[in-house]
Design a protein around this motif. Sequence first.
Motif, PDB file in Angstrom:
ATOM      1  N   HIS A   2       0.541  -1.239   0.129  1.00  0.00           N
ATOM      2  CA  HIS A   2      -0.261   0.068  -0.394  1.00  0.00           C
ATOM      3  C   HIS A   2       1.028   1.654  -0.045  1.00  0.00           C
ATOM      4  O   HIS A   2       1.872   1.348   1.094  1.00  0.00           O
ATOM      5  N   LEU A   3       0.821   2.251  -1.037  1.00  0.00           N
ATOM      6  CA  LEU A   3       1.240   3.674  -0.972  1.00  0.00           C
ATOM      7  C   LEU A   3       0.372   4.484  -1.090  1.00  0.00           C
ATOM      8  O   LEU A   3      -0.521   4.596  -0.882  1.00  0.00           O
ATOM      9  N   GLN A   4       1.104   6.070  -1.024  1.00  0.00           N
ATOM     10  CA  GLN A   4       0.158   6.896  -1.132  1.00  0.00           C
ATOM     11  C   GLN A   4       0.431   7.583  -2.786  1.00  0.00           C
ATOM     12  O   GLN A   4       1.810   7.438  -3.042  1.00  0.00           O
ATOM     13  N   GLY A   5      -0.105   8.368  -3.491  1.00  0.00           N
ATOM     14  CA  GLY A   5      -0.300   9.110  -4.629  1.00  0.00           C
ATOM     15  C   GLY A   5      -1.440  10.416  -4.764  1.00  0.00           C
ATOM     16  O   GLY A   5      -2.290  10.101  -4.042  1.00  0.00           O
ATOM     17  N   GLN A   6      -0.464  11.060  -4.961  1.00  0.00           N
ATOM     18  CA  GLN A   6      -1.034  12.806  -5.983  1.00  0.00           C
ATOM     19  C   GLN A   6      -0.643  13.090  -6.954  1.00  0.00           C
ATOM     20  O   GLN A   6       0.328  12.692  -7.189  1.00  0.00           O
ATOM     21  N   VAL A   7      -1.754  12.897  -7.851  1.00  0.00           N
ATOM     22  CA  VAL A   7      -1.085  13.251  -9.273  1.00  0.00           C
ATOM     23  C   VAL A   7      -0.773  15.530  -8.991  1.00  0.00           C
ATOM     24  O   VAL A   7      -1.238  16.241  -7.884  1.00  0.00           O
ATOM     25  N   GLN A   8      -0.509  15.485  -9.896  1.00  0.00           N
ATOM     26  CA  GLN A   8       0.987  16.663  -9.920  1.00  0.00           C
ATOM     27  C   GLN A   8      -0.008  17.022 -11.171  1.00  0.00           C
ATOM     28  O   GLN A   8       0.416  16.743 -12.253  1.00  0.00           O
ATOM     29  N   GLY A   9      -0.162  18.664 -10.277  1.00  0.00           N
ATOM     30  CA  GLY A   9       0.534  19.559 -11.815  1.00  0.00           C
ATOM     31  C   GLY A   9      -1.018  19.649 -12.903  1.00  0.00           C
ATOM     32  O   GLY A   9      -1.355  20.840 -13.133  1.00  0.00           O
ATOM     33  N   LEU A  10      -2.523  19.397 -12.475  1.00  0.00           N
ATOM     34  CA  LEU A  10      -3.744  19.477 -13.313  1.00  0.00           C
ATOM     35  C   LEU A  10      -4.717  20.119 -12.006  1.00  0.00           C
ATOM     36  O   LEU A  10      -5.206  20.628 -12.175  1.00  0.00           O
ATOM     37  N   MET A  11      -4.555  19.310 -11.301  1.00  0.00           N
ATOM     38  CA  MET A  11      -5.028  21.056  -9.762  1.00  0.00           C
ATOM     39  C   MET A  11      -4.469  21.148  -8.302  1.00  0.00           C
ATOM     40  O   MET A  11      -3.819  20.966  -8.182  1.00  0.00           O
ATOM     41  N   GLU A  12      -4.447  22.849  -7.651  1.00  0.00           N
ATOM     42  CA  GLU A  12      -3.160  22.738  -6.693  1.00  0.00           C
ATOM     43  C   GLU A  12      -3.700  22.005  -5.743  1.00  0.00           C
ATOM     44  O   GLU A  12      -2.091  21.894  -5.423  1.00  0.00           O
ATOM     45  N   ASP A  13      -4.988  21.092  -5.402  1.00  0.00           N
ATOM     46  CA  ASP A  13      -5.064  20.399  -4.291  1.00  0.00           C
ATOM     47  C   ASP A  13      -5.174  19.327  -4.823  1.00  0.00           C
ATOM     48  O   ASP A  13      -6.789  18.529  -3.633  1.00  0.00           O
ATOM     49  N   ALA A  14      -4.623  18.475  -4.670  1.00  0.00           N
ATOM     50  CA  ALA A  14      -5.386  17.217  -5.604  1.00  0.00           C
ATOM     51  C   ALA A  14      -4.963  16.495  -3.990  1.00  0.00           C
ATOM     52  O   ALA A  14      -3.881  16.461  -3.719  1.00  0.00           O
ATOM     53  N   PRO A  15      -5.661  15.386  -3.970  1.00  0.00           N
ATOM     54  CA  PRO A  15      -5.986  14.855  -3.088  1.00  0.00           C
ATOM     55  C   PRO A  15      -4.794  13.898  -3.027  1.00  0.00           C
ATOM     56  O   PRO A  15      -4.854  13.112  -4.038  1.00  0.00           O
ATOM     57  N   VAL A  16      -5.337  13.374  -1.904  1.00  0.00           N
ATOM     58  CA  VAL A  16      -3.388  11.424  -1.388  1.00  0.00           C
ATOM     59  C   VAL A  16      -4.235  10.917  -1.367  1.00  0.00           C
ATOM     60  O   VAL A  16      -5.169  10.410  -0.464  1.00  0.00           O
ATOM     61  N   LEU A  17      -4.224   9.658  -2.223  1.00  0.00           N
ATOM     62  CA  LEU A  17      -4.960   8.401  -2.598  1.00  0.00           C
ATOM     63  C   LEU A  17      -4.173   7.512  -1.501  1.00  0.00           C
ATOM     64  O   LEU A  17      -2.707   7.472  -1.972  1.00  0.00           O
TER      65      LEU A  17
END
Length: 90
Positions: free
Chosen positions: A55-70
């Motif tokens: 299990h790891l954390q992921g967060q989209v970068q550069g598409l929205m300012e405060d993308a959720p951490v999933l």
Amino acid sequence: MSSKDKRRHVRTAFACRIKIAHDSIGELLVKTRDISDGGVFVVLEPEHIPPVGTHLQGQVQGLMEDAPVLMMEVVRVEPAGVGLRFVQDE
């Protein structure tokens, strides 16, 4: 039956940057190959590929300012990277 036949969600080719984090690999900025409602495939160097079940954390970068951490789980490993399933709150 191929693995594609077992998928519940249609995959769409989609390239973006995602930051993934886990104690075993630290934080890495990687590219996606495709995405679906259920998960995402990320391109990783072989030395950074965690085992299935991690299990790891992921967060989209550069598409929205405060993308959720999933939270995501490694469900498939290929030479080019890993298939990650989005983990719902359990």
